[in-house]
Every structure is written in C-alpha cells, then in structure tokens.
Scaffold this motif. Structure first.
Motif, PDB file in Angstrom:
ATOM      1  N   GLY A   1       0.850  -1.150  -0.106  1.00 50.82           N
ATOM      2  CA  GLY A   1       0.127   0.139  -0.068  1.00 50.82           C
ATOM      3  C   GLY A   1       0.791   1.110   0.039  1.00 50.82           C
ATOM      4  N   GLY A   2       0.299   2.462   0.179  1.00 51.18           N
ATOM      5  CA  GLY A   2       0.876   3.627   0.332  1.00 51.18           C
ATOM      6  C   GLY A   2       1.823   3.994   1.091  1.00 51.18           C
ATOM      7  N   THR A   3       1.645   3.215   2.352  1.00 48.04           N
ATOM      8  CA  THR A   3       2.436   3.444   3.503  1.00 48.04           C
ATOM      9  C   THR A   3       3.719   2.956   3.264  1.00 48.04           C
ATOM     10  OG1 THR A   3       0.686   3.665   5.079  1.00 48.04           O
ATOM     11  CG2 THR A   3       2.631   3.082   5.976  1.00 48.04           C
ATOM     12  N   GLU A   4       3.705   1.683   2.752  1.00 47.35           N
ATOM     13  CA  GLU A   4       4.970   0.836   2.417  1.00 47.35           C
ATOM     14  C   GLU A   4       5.852   1.427   1.382  1.00 47.35           C
ATOM     15  OE1 GLU A   4       4.820  -3.469   1.868  1.00 47.35           O
ATOM     16  OE2 GLU A   4       6.604  -3.410   0.837  1.00 47.35           O
TER      17      GLU A   4
ATOM     18  N   THR B   1       7.479  11.502  -5.284  1.00 51.46           N
ATOM     19  CA  THR B   1       6.067  11.923  -5.036  1.00 51.46           C
ATOM     20  C   THR B   1       5.255  11.078  -4.465  1.00 51.46           C
ATOM     21  OG1 THR B   1       4.412  13.571  -5.689  1.00 51.46           O
ATOM     22  CG2 THR B   1       5.192  11.863  -7.291  1.00 51.46           C
ATOM     23  N   ASP B   2       4.373  11.277  -3.424  1.00 49.99           N
ATOM     24  CA  ASP B   2       3.373  10.534  -2.704  1.00 49.99           C
ATOM     25  C   ASP B   2       2.184  10.895  -3.368  1.00 49.99           C
ATOM     26  OD1 ASP B   2       1.366   9.275  -1.471  1.00 49.99           O
ATOM     27  OD2 ASP B   2       1.864  10.357   0.604  1.00 49.99           O
ATOM     28  N   ALA B   3       1.941   9.794  -4.614  1.00 51.78           N
ATOM     29  CA  ALA B   3       0.745  10.248  -5.558  1.00 51.78           C
ATOM     30  C   ALA B   3      -0.406   9.400  -5.115  1.00 51.78           C
ATOM     31  CB  ALA B   3       1.246   9.872  -6.889  1.00 51.78           C
TER      32      ALA B   3
ATOM     33  N   VAL C   1       1.898   4.739  -4.997  1.00 48.68           N
ATOM     34  CA  VAL C   1       0.395   4.693  -5.193  1.00 48.68           C
ATOM     35  C   VAL C   1      -0.243   3.551  -4.312  1.00 48.68           C
ATOM     36  CG1 VAL C   1       0.221   5.475  -7.677  1.00 48.68           C
ATOM     37  CG2 VAL C   1       0.599   3.123  -7.200  1.00 48.68           C
ATOM     38  N   SER C   2      -1.580   3.624  -4.213  1.00 46.94           N
ATOM     39  CA  SER C   2      -2.094   2.467  -3.711  1.00 46.94           C
ATOM     40  C   SER C   2      -3.677   2.259  -3.876  1.00 46.94           C
ATOM     41  CB  SER C   2      -2.504   3.392  -1.889  1.00 46.94           C
ATOM     42  OG  SER C   2      -3.334   2.484  -0.997  1.00 46.94           O
ATOM     43  N   ALA C   3      -4.047   1.045  -4.061  1.00 42.28           N
ATOM     44  CA  ALA C   3      -5.241   0.355  -4.712  1.00 42.28           C
ATOM     45  C   ALA C   3      -6.574   1.071  -4.064  1.00 42.28           C
ATOM     46  CB  ALA C   3      -5.172  -1.022  -4.889  1.00 42.28           C
ATOM     47  N   HIS C   4      -6.682   1.112  -2.744  1.00 42.41           N
ATOM     48  CA  HIS C   4      -8.070   1.339  -2.026  1.00 42.41           C
ATOM     49  C   HIS C   4      -8.345   2.712  -2.150  1.00 42.41           C
ATOM     50  CE1 HIS C   4      -7.236   3.229   1.919  1.00 42.41           C
ATOM     51  NE2 HIS C   4      -5.855   2.816   1.346  1.00 42.41           N
ATOM     52  N   LYS C   5      -7.562   3.528  -2.813  1.00 40.65           N
ATOM     53  CA  LYS C   5      -8.247   5.010  -3.087  1.00 40.65           C
ATOM     54  C   LYS C   5      -8.936   5.086  -4.601  1.00 40.65           C
ATOM     55  CE  LYS C   5      -5.886   6.363   0.486  1.00 40.65           C
ATOM     56  NZ  LYS C   5      -6.535   6.642   1.885  1.00 40.65           N
ATOM     57  N   LEU C   6      -8.929   4.057  -5.136  1.00 39.58           N
ATOM     58  CA  LEU C   6      -9.482   3.899  -6.839  1.00 39.58           C
ATOM     59  C   LEU C   6     -10.296   2.801  -6.870  1.00 39.58           C
ATOM     60  CD1 LEU C   6      -6.835   3.087  -9.394  1.00 39.58           C
ATOM     61  CD2 LEU C   6      -5.833   3.699  -7.185  1.00 39.58           C
TER      62      LEU C   6
ATOM     63  N   ALA D   1      -8.665  11.352   8.084  1.00 40.02           N
ATOM     64  CA  ALA D   1      -9.157   9.883   8.536  1.00 40.02           C
ATOM     65  C   ALA D   1      -8.131   9.114   8.712  1.00 40.02           C
ATOM     66  CB  ALA D   1     -10.074   9.169   7.451  1.00 40.02           C
ATOM     67  N   CYS D   2      -6.967   9.137   8.161  1.00 38.46           N
ATOM     68  CA  CYS D   2      -5.877   8.171   8.352  1.00 38.46           C
ATOM     69  C   CYS D   2      -5.355   8.380   9.916  1.00 38.46           C
ATOM     70  CB  CYS D   2      -4.749   8.510   7.559  1.00 38.46           C
ATOM     71  SG  CYS D   2      -5.202   8.102   5.867  1.00 38.46           S
ATOM     72  N   SER D   3      -5.683   9.783  10.511  1.00 37.17           N
ATOM     73  CA  SER D   3      -4.927   9.872  11.775  1.00 37.17           C
ATOM     74  C   SER D   3      -6.137   9.933  12.732  1.00 37.17           C
ATOM     75  CB  SER D   3      -4.348  10.907  11.970  1.00 37.17           C
ATOM     76  OG  SER D   3      -5.061  12.225  11.456  1.00 37.17           O
TER      77      SER D   3
HETATM   78  N1  PLP Z   1      -0.277   9.018   1.355  1.00 35.72           N
HETATM   79  C1  PLP Z   1      -1.311   9.635   1.149  1.00 35.72           C
HETATM   80  C2  PLP Z   1      -1.410  11.053   0.891  1.00 35.72           C
HETATM   81  C3  PLP Z   1      -2.618   9.091   1.941  1.00 35.72           C
HETATM   82  O1  PLP Z   1      -3.893   9.782   1.643  1.00 35.72           O
HETATM   83  C4  PLP Z   1      -2.536   7.953   2.317  1.00 35.72           C
HETATM   84  C5  PLP Z   1      -3.762   6.955   3.261  1.00 35.72           C
HETATM   85  O2  PLP Z   1      -4.978   7.916   3.473  1.00 35.72           O
HETATM   86  C6  PLP Z   1      -1.336   7.248   2.375  1.00 35.72           C
HETATM   87  C7  PLP Z   1      -0.379   7.786   1.903  1.00 35.72           C
HETATM   88  C8  PLP Z   1      -1.330   5.876   3.039  1.00 35.72           C
HETATM   89  O3  PLP Z   1      -1.585   4.675   2.237  1.00 35.72           O
HETATM   90  P1  PLP Z   1      -2.295   3.246   2.673  1.00 35.72           P
HETATM   91  O4  PLP Z   1      -3.653   3.528   3.101  1.00 35.72           O
HETATM   92  O5  PLP Z   1      -2.413   2.658   1.264  1.00 35.72           O
HETATM   93  O6  PLP Z   1      -1.148   2.816   3.323  1.00 35.72           O
END
Ligand code: PLP
Length: 395
Positions: free
Chosen positions: A73-76, A188-190, A211-216, A336-338
């Motif tokens: 995912g995006g975090t990794e 870039t964190d896209a 990139v991360s799949a669960h946002k699309l 929401a992530c925090s």
């Molecule tokens: N970067 C941004 C800009 C995000 O909005 C998020 C999640 O909300 C992440 C990274 C983390 O992505 P993931 O939830 O896939 O780890």
C-alpha cells in the motif's frame, strides 16, 4: 437507531471495492491460487496475472512494467522510497527535503531517517497549501539526496507544482552529473492523485512515485512504487527474490489482480470527474449560502475535483462528525488516516487556519456513487446540525 440514509462522503479515506474488481479477484482465491514463483501450471498462471497487472499500472503511468514494484500500500511505498533511497545513498549525503503538509506515511519515515543521522528540511506552504518550488531550490544543499513532495493532499486536495519542482531538480542534477557528483532523487506520494487525474512519470519528471489501490475502488493492502531505471535504492524487506529482489514476500496475487482491474476502470472513468466536481461545488455553494462563518480550506482551483475541506467557526469536529453520522452522512474530521487522534490537523495548521476555525474542520470527499439527491439531502441536514451545535455551544 439506524439512519434511513447512508451517504458516504469519505472517498479520500477509502473507496468501496468495485464489483468488477471483486469479480476479477475471486478466481485467484478459488482456482488460480498458485504462487507466482512456482514453475508449474498454477504458478505460471499466477505469474502471468501478476505481470498483466504490472503492465496495466506501468502503462497508466506512462512507463514500462519493469519500473513497477508491488507493495502492501501507500504507507509501504513511501517508506520504501524514503528509507530505501536514503540508506542506499548515505555515503553521498544525509539531507532530505519534504513539505509540512505531507501525509504521516511520509513525515514519519523522514523523522525515522533523522534518528539515523539525516537532516530534515520541511518547507512551508502558503495559505492554500502550495509549496513554492523556489523554496525547494533554496533548501537544497550539497548533502541533499532526496526531495519528497506529495502530488495531491489528502485533507485539502491541493495539487502541488510537481513538474516545476522536477525541472529545478533536473537542472541541479545536470550540474552535479557534469561535476561527477551524485544526483538528487525526487519522490512524490501520489496516493490521492492516482486514478483521479492522469499521471505520467515522464511529464512529471519524478524518480519515484507511490500509489495505493484502495483509493481508486481497488482492494485494501496493495499498492506500488514506481522506480525510475538507474535509481539507487535498497529494499526494505529482505528474503526471497520477489519483485526483482526489491520487495521480498510472496505476491498477493488476488489483490494485485484487483488493483490492475481498478486501474483499467479508473482509466475508463476519468471522464466522470467533471460530474463529481459539479456535485462537490454544489455542496460547498449550498453550505456557504445557508451557514454563517464557514470557510473553504485548500486551493480554490488547484485542488482535487472531489475534495471539500471546510471549517465551521467555533465548533468541534468530533461533534459534527457524530451528528452527521446520526443522519447517515459519513464524512471525516480532518484526516481519516489519523483518526483516533484529537490533535489538530498539521495540514490545517500549516496553511494557517486559526484556532477558532481549525477545531471545526470537516473533510467531505465525493466519489462515483454520490448522487445529486445525496447532496440535496446533505444541504437539508447539515445546516440544521451546525445551527443546533452552535446553539448548544452558546448556552
Ligand atoms: N499517502 C496519502 C496522501 C494518503 O492519503 C494515504 C492514505 O490515506 C497514504 C499515503 C497511505 O496509504 P495506505 O492506506 O495505502 O497505506
């Protein structure tokens, strides 16, 4: 009491998995469950599906599939880009540049690198959340190895001038290369932009893109990192030789297949974005007309078409979210992530939202299932909620 309505306006937190994505994934749980590293028929089927998904994602980003590494995912992806580039290039320099409005998934790995002896410069943003490319240029030193600036912000939606920043870095790199010095990498964190707006790694001029799949409308727990050829990077995980030795661990084939399908759907649906923007603007204009002391956060135009961050003066975001929830409207307080944290949003603080406004900030993020009726319902209910909360807070 279960509310009659269920209006999900939190698509930046996560999206529902598209039914066609689920359909594409199911065979890889049921019949095609092979390990992509196995050389028998089932393994080869999994491997073919893995490579298909990789080429879909590479293609969508305007690059070859070989430049795509799957992650969880995006975090990794962000951790991999930041720690991987810094550790690999630590002999060349120990300075990272980022911005004050990055997601925690960038800020925390950057802070971790500080604990490993790196210096960190966090450039400020203006009142709309925009980074000034000239601030990046002035922050760069001989020791800079990495610049990480997000594409679009998750809370306020502001879209950064990535191409301009890349042009500055490219110019400095040309000088460095001529002097036989190591180059600066640009990440870039896209995560929020990918699938919403077209992204081409060559046009953007970046070296690494998360990139991360669960946002699309894809599954959770899968993402990818684009890595430009020639980038010096260390893997985060050691183990088997998966992902060309860059990310050990058996690939999550069903999720990766779902990710590929979600990208194909996103490509097809890019033209729906205008409708979503119309609904978002209807929501803001309606709220602005009916409610006093309301303020839009983020850039008025250089902003994701689906994102609306507003502050209601003098209120508390948690009470607003709870009252919205009681009416079946699901939105988010700050980011929401925090969630779970009651600290003020660092993004809203960075753009200078004052104390009396910051606490009453709500992010509405609109998506493919949002209808005009949903927005009309919100415009009927939200003003009553705000009026009610304000009348209570003045008692
Ligand atoms: N970067 C941004 C800009 C995000 O909005 C998020 C999640 O909300 C992440 C990274 C983390 O992505 P993931 O939830 O896939 O780890």
């Amino acid at each position: 009491m279960i509310p009659k309505h269920s209006i999900y306006l939190d698509y930046n937190a996560t999206t529902p998995t598209h039914p066609e994505v689920v359909k594409a994934m199911l065979p890889f749980y049921k019949d095609e469950y092979g390990n992509a590293s196995s050389i028998h028929t089932k393994g080869r089927a999994a491997h073919a599906a893995l490579e298909d998904a990789r080429s879909i994602i590479g293609n969508f980003l305007g690059t070859e599939s070989v430049d795509i590494v799957f992650t969880s995912g995006g975090t990794e992806s962000n951790n991999f880009a930041i720690k991987g580039v810094c550790f690999k290039n630590k002999e060349h320099g120990n300075h990272i540049i980022t911005s004050s409005i990055e997601h925690m998934a960038v800020l925390e790995p950057c802070k971790f690198m500080q604990s490993q002896g790196f210096d960190l410069t966090c450039v400020n943003v203006d009142e709309y959340g925009l980074v000034d490319p000239l601030d990046i240029e002035s922050a760069i030193t001989d020791k800079t190895v990495l610049v990480s600036i997000m594409h679009a912000n998750n809370e306020i939606g502001t879209i950064q001038p990535i191409e301009e920043i890349a042009a500055i870095i490219k110019k400095l790199n040309q000088k460095r290369i001529a002097e036989n010095k190591p180059r600066i990498y640009f990440h870039t964190d896209a995560v929020q932009a990918f699938g919403k707006i077209p992204l081409d790694v060559e046009t953007l001029g970046i070296d690494l893109l998360s990139v991360s799949a669960h946002k699309l409308y894809g599954p959770k727990g899968v993402g990818a990192l684009y890595i430009r050829k020639g980038t010096e990077i260390s893997p985060l995980l050691s183990g088997g030789h998966h992902e060309r030795g860059l990310r050990a661990g058996t690939e999550n084939i069903p999720a990766i297949v779902g990710f590929g399908k979600a990208v194909l759907l996103a490509k097809k649906n890019l033209n729906q974005n205008k409708n979503i923007e119309i609904l978002r603007d209807k929501l803001y204009e309606g709220l602005n007309k009916k409610i006093k002391d309301i303020k839009l956060n983020g850039h008025p135009t250089k902003r994701l078409f689906n994102t609306l961050s507003v502050s209601f003066k003098g209120l508390d975001e948690e009470s607003i979210v709870v009252n919205l929830d009681l009416k079946g409207i699901f939105a988010s307080a700050g980011s929401a992530c925090s969630s779970g944290s009651i600290e003020a949003s660092h993004v809203l603080e960075a753009i200078g939202v004052s104390k009396e406004w910051i606490k009453g900030s709500i992010r509405f993020s609109i998506g493919s299932s949002t209808t005009d009726r949903d927005i009309s319902y919100c415009l009927k209910e939200i003003p009553n909620i705000i009026e009610h909360l304000r009348s209570m807070s003045f008692k």
